[in-house]
Design a protein around this motif. Structure first.
Motif, PDB file in Angstrom:
ATOM      1  N   TRP A 110      25.302 -33.934  13.877  1.00 55.60           N
ATOM      2  CA  TRP A 110      25.187 -32.668  14.599  1.00 55.60           C
ATOM      3  C   TRP A 110      23.861 -32.587  15.336  1.00 55.60           C
ATOM      4  O   TRP A 110      22.814 -32.929  14.800  1.00 55.60           O
ATOM      5  CB  TRP A 110      25.283 -31.480  13.639  1.00 55.60           C
ATOM      6  CG  TRP A 110      26.664 -31.215  13.145  1.00 55.60           C
ATOM      7  CD1 TRP A 110      27.567 -30.344  13.676  1.00 55.60           C
ATOM      8  CD2 TRP A 110      27.297 -31.813  12.015  1.00 55.60           C
ATOM      9  NE1 TRP A 110      28.728 -30.372  12.944  1.00 55.60           N
ATOM     10  CE2 TRP A 110      28.588 -31.272  11.917  1.00 55.60           C
ATOM     11  CE3 TRP A 110      26.904 -32.765  11.076  1.00 55.60           C
ATOM     12  CZ2 TRP A 110      29.488 -31.626  10.931  1.00 55.60           C
ATOM     13  CZ3 TRP A 110      27.799 -33.139  10.094  1.00 55.60           C
ATOM     14  CH2 TRP A 110      29.065 -32.563  10.031  1.00 55.60           C
ATOM     15  N   ARG A 142      33.327 -30.597   8.479  1.00 54.64           N
ATOM     16  CA  ARG A 142      32.790 -30.206   9.783  1.00 54.64           C
ATOM     17  C   ARG A 142      32.645 -28.683   9.876  1.00 54.64           C
ATOM     18  O   ARG A 142      31.594 -28.171  10.255  1.00 54.64           O
ATOM     19  CB  ARG A 142      33.701 -30.720  10.896  1.00 54.64           C
ATOM     20  CG  ARG A 142      33.173 -30.414  12.291  1.00 54.64           C
ATOM     21  CD  ARG A 142      34.057 -30.993  13.383  1.00 54.64           C
ATOM     22  NE  ARG A 142      35.489 -30.886  13.176  1.00 54.64           N
ATOM     23  CZ  ARG A 142      36.211 -29.783  13.349  1.00 54.64           C
ATOM     24  NH1 ARG A 142      35.625 -28.669  13.723  1.00 54.64           N
ATOM     25  NH2 ARG A 142      37.504 -29.776  13.143  1.00 54.64           N
ATOM     26  N   GLU A 146      29.044 -26.483  10.059  1.00 59.21           N
ATOM     27  CA  GLU A 146      28.809 -25.591  11.202  1.00 59.21           C
ATOM     28  C   GLU A 146      28.651 -24.135  10.753  1.00 59.21           C
ATOM     29  O   GLU A 146      27.836 -23.401  11.291  1.00 59.21           O
ATOM     30  CB  GLU A 146      29.927 -25.761  12.228  1.00 59.21           C
ATOM     31  CG  GLU A 146      29.827 -27.115  12.911  1.00 59.21           C
ATOM     32  CD  GLU A 146      30.985 -27.441  13.843  1.00 59.21           C
ATOM     33  OE1 GLU A 146      31.901 -26.608  14.004  1.00 59.21           O
ATOM     34  OE2 GLU A 146      30.962 -28.554  14.404  1.00 59.21           O
ATOM     35  N   ARG A 150      25.285 -21.785  11.395  1.00 56.48           N
ATOM     36  CA  ARG A 150      25.378 -20.461  12.045  1.00 56.48           C
ATOM     37  C   ARG A 150      24.820 -19.352  11.144  1.00 56.48           C
ATOM     38  O   ARG A 150      24.188 -18.428  11.621  1.00 56.48           O
ATOM     39  CB  ARG A 150      26.820 -20.192  12.452  1.00 56.48           C
ATOM     40  CG  ARG A 150      27.214 -20.989  13.678  1.00 56.48           C
ATOM     41  CD  ARG A 150      28.589 -20.584  14.232  1.00 56.48           C
ATOM     42  NE  ARG A 150      28.833 -21.239  15.495  1.00 56.48           N
ATOM     43  CZ  ARG A 150      29.291 -22.485  15.625  1.00 56.48           C
ATOM     44  NH1 ARG A 150      29.567 -23.196  14.551  1.00 56.48           N
ATOM     45  NH2 ARG A 150      29.496 -23.013  16.820  1.00 56.48           N
ATOM     46  N   PRO A 156      25.049 -25.276  16.499  1.00 54.24           N
ATOM     47  CA  PRO A 156      25.227 -26.691  16.820  1.00 54.24           C
ATOM     48  C   PRO A 156      25.577 -26.857  18.301  1.00 54.24           C
ATOM     49  O   PRO A 156      26.436 -26.160  18.828  1.00 54.24           O
ATOM     50  CB  PRO A 156      26.405 -27.117  15.950  1.00 54.24           C
ATOM     51  CG  PRO A 156      26.508 -26.093  14.878  1.00 54.24           C
ATOM     52  CD  PRO A 156      25.976 -24.824  15.472  1.00 54.24           C
ATOM     53  N   LEU A 159      28.718 -32.298  18.380  1.00 54.66           N
ATOM     54  CA  LEU A 159      29.105 -33.095  17.223  1.00 54.66           C
ATOM     55  C   LEU A 159      29.401 -34.487  17.722  1.00 54.66           C
ATOM     56  O   LEU A 159      30.133 -34.663  18.692  1.00 54.66           O
ATOM     57  CB  LEU A 159      30.351 -32.496  16.566  1.00 54.66           C
ATOM     58  CG  LEU A 159      31.012 -33.327  15.461  1.00 54.66           C
ATOM     59  CD1 LEU A 159      30.120 -33.391  14.230  1.00 54.66           C
ATOM     60  CD2 LEU A 159      32.356 -32.730  15.102  1.00 54.66           C
TER      61      LEU A 159
END
Length: 163
Positions: A110, A142, A146, A150, A156, A159
């Protein structure tokens, strides 16, 4: 108690130590020797459908075919040597995966704050696990990573699954 004066963990620790040593100070000439006849993954195939090796791609013969210029090959060789030497030490992890019979399947990196990866995750599994299960696990990892980014105010920017 085993018949040996060492444990499986001792074997794995020594394998990891040697793996780390090999990547910490790789032999530059050995890197070149391994490159010479290895295929270059991104290069288009030749007319007959075969791939091209590093030597075929980068070594230039003169008009007579006698003398060869290894300048471009040597430059790539040094860059590969530096990449090996600068690699993160994942020796123990790699040896443990092999001992467990796992296969590396996907890597994810990332981009959040810098120009390079801020976080990377690699997933490995037993070869018998169904592809749809692996895909679901990859997606869950994934999304979880993420979500955490956040929650901490980090967005991000991309990826990379070729990590």
């Amino acid at each position: 108690m085993t018949d040996h004066p060492y444990t499986d963990n001792d074997l794995r620790a020594e394998a990891a130590r040697q793996h780390a040593t090999l990547t910490d100070d790789p032999d530059l000439m050995g890197v070149g020797e391994q490159m010479e006849y290895a295929w270059v993954p991104s290069v288009e195939t030749t007319e007959d459908g075969s791939a091209r090796t590093w030597k075929q791609l980068l070594v230039v013969e003169d008009e007579t075919g006698d003398d060869e210029d290894y300048t471009a090959f040597g430059e790539a060789q040094r860059k590969i040597h530096d990449l090996i030497q600068g690699a993160a030490d994942v020796s123990e992890w790699a040896v443990s995966l092999g001992a467990a019979g796992l296969t590396r399947t996907v890597s994810m990196g990332w981009y959040v704050t810098g120009s390079g990866w801020d976080l990377a995750v690699q997933i490995a599994h037993l070869p018998g696990i169904k592809p749809e299960v692996c895909d679901e696990i990859e997606s869950a990892v994934r999304l979880a990573v993420e979500r955490v980014f956040r929650e901490h105010g980090l967005v991000p920017r991309g990826l990379d699954t070729s990590a």
